[in-house]
Design an enzyme around this catalytic site. Structure first.
Site, PDB file in Angstrom:
ATOM      1  N   ASP A 189     -37.786  53.145  12.670  1.00  0.00           N
ATOM      2  CA  ASP A 189     -37.412  54.521  12.111  1.00  0.00           C
ATOM      3  C   ASP A 189     -35.901  54.453  12.645  1.00  0.00           C
ATOM      4  O   ASP A 189     -35.228  53.536  13.449  1.00  0.00           O
ATOM      5  CB  ASP A 189     -37.850  55.525  13.134  1.00  0.00           C
ATOM      6  CG  ASP A 189     -39.521  55.795  12.807  1.00  0.00           C
ATOM      7  OD1 ASP A 189     -39.812  55.420  11.704  1.00  0.00           O
ATOM      8  OD2 ASP A 189     -40.131  56.322  13.462  1.00  0.00           O
ATOM      9  N   LYS A 190     -35.124  55.139  11.907  1.00  0.00           N
ATOM     10  CA  LYS A 190     -33.535  55.298  12.024  1.00  0.00           C
ATOM     11  C   LYS A 190     -33.282  55.113  13.810  1.00  0.00           C
ATOM     12  O   LYS A 190     -32.262  54.370  14.172  1.00  0.00           O
ATOM     13  CB  LYS A 190     -32.951  56.479  11.522  1.00  0.00           C
ATOM     14  CG  LYS A 190     -31.615  56.538  11.757  1.00  0.00           C
ATOM     15  CD  LYS A 190     -30.729  58.067  11.030  1.00  0.00           C
ATOM     16  CE  LYS A 190     -29.227  57.954  11.421  1.00  0.00           C
ATOM     17  NZ  LYS A 190     -29.003  59.216  11.063  1.00  0.00           N
TER      18      LYS A 190
END
Length: 295
Positions: A139-140
């Site tokens: 995830d970012k």
């Protein structure tokens, strides 16, 4: 390492494959997909003992079979110059230590900074003939180790054995987790009315996360976690389900922490079998220094 301008793989034919065609050898022993065989046949090159041959021609014991893979299409991601922390690289794989706050692959806007955009820029600068193949995404706002394949054939081999790629995480959860270890076995589905958020649901896909407490500090619990499945936001959803959301994870019930860009989640260990050498490889990464403020 010196970046090659072509991707070439070589096999010495054993007695077990004497008499079979190059196509059958690549499909069987080489674990090629039908699509990859078609691309090599149309746009690549095949050589036996240095002479160019067709896919149907039979092989003999002791032959040296060489496949020169075609140049790959780049796709729609916009290349972008940016820093990459490369932990390991050879002609088949890349291991990258991703900072929190950077996409693995752009979610919507293809012009967003991402590991994929940075890699693509580097490939273009080096005249490397392949596109980006991310194998394990983060995830970012999750930091840590990511695995990428250097070419389509390596990507094929790695994704064929995804269940053998072992990723271990460290996390800081809000609250004091009572059990020293445990297993969360809850199916995960997309949350109603959202294209991003996930939730536990009987109608979801099976998901299993194993955890153990590393330490407890004040209002937080430091955890080590192992993914037994690979669902989107799995650790984040499972910890919310337990009632101990990740510190900083406002999407899943956590409180914002100004000293980190998102949730306190880090992939600290990556273990996989190399797609070509078949050797087992293990890499580790320290948690971000700002996590010390959770003490």
């Amino acid at each position: 390492m010196n970046t090659p301008s072509k991707v070439i793989k070589r096999w010495t034919i054993t007695a077990a494959y004497s008499g079979c065609s190059s196509r059958d050898f690549l499909f069987g022993a080489g674990e090629f997909s039908r699509q990859l065989i078609k691309k090599v046949r149309i746009s690549g090159s095949l050589f036996v003992n240095g002479e160019r041959v067709e896919m149907w021609q039979p092989l003999r014991c002791g032959d040296l079979l060489e496949v020169e893979f075609p140049k790959e299409e780049r796709g729609s991601i916009e290349p972008m110059e940016g820093p990459l922390s490369v932990v390991y690289e050879d002609e088949d794989v890349l291991v990258i230590n991703k900072p929190a706050g950077l996409f693995s692959v752009p979610a919507f806007d293809k012009n967003e900074p991402s590991v994929a955009a940075y890699l693509l820029y580097r490939y273009i600068q080096e005249n490397y003939p392949c596109t980006v193949h991310i194998v394990t995404r983060l995830d970012k706002d999750t930091s840590g180790l990511m695995l990428a394949a250097k070419h389509a054939y390596s990507h094929r081999l790695l994704t064929q054995s995804m269940k053998k790629i072992d990723r271990r995480y460290k996390a800081v959860a809000e609250g004091r987790v009572q059990a020293d270890q445990g297993i969360v076995n809850q199916p995960i589905a997309r949350a109603e009315g959202s294209i991003i958020r996930r939730t536990t649901s009987p109608e979801g896909r099976p998901a299993e996360t194993r955890y153990e407490v590393e330490k407890r500090t004040g209002a937080y619990t430091w955890l080590r976690l192992q993914l037994m499945t690979g669902r989107t936001h799995q650790i984040r959803v499972h910890l919310e389900h337990l009632g101990y959301p990740l510190a900083g994870d406002t999407l899943y019930g956590g409180n914002a922490c100004p000293w980190i860009p998102g949730q306190a989640l880090h992939c600290y260990q990556l273990n996989f079998r190399h797609p070509w050498s078949k050797k087992r490889m293990t890499f580790v990464s320290e948690t971000p220094g700002e996590w010390d403020l959770f003490a």
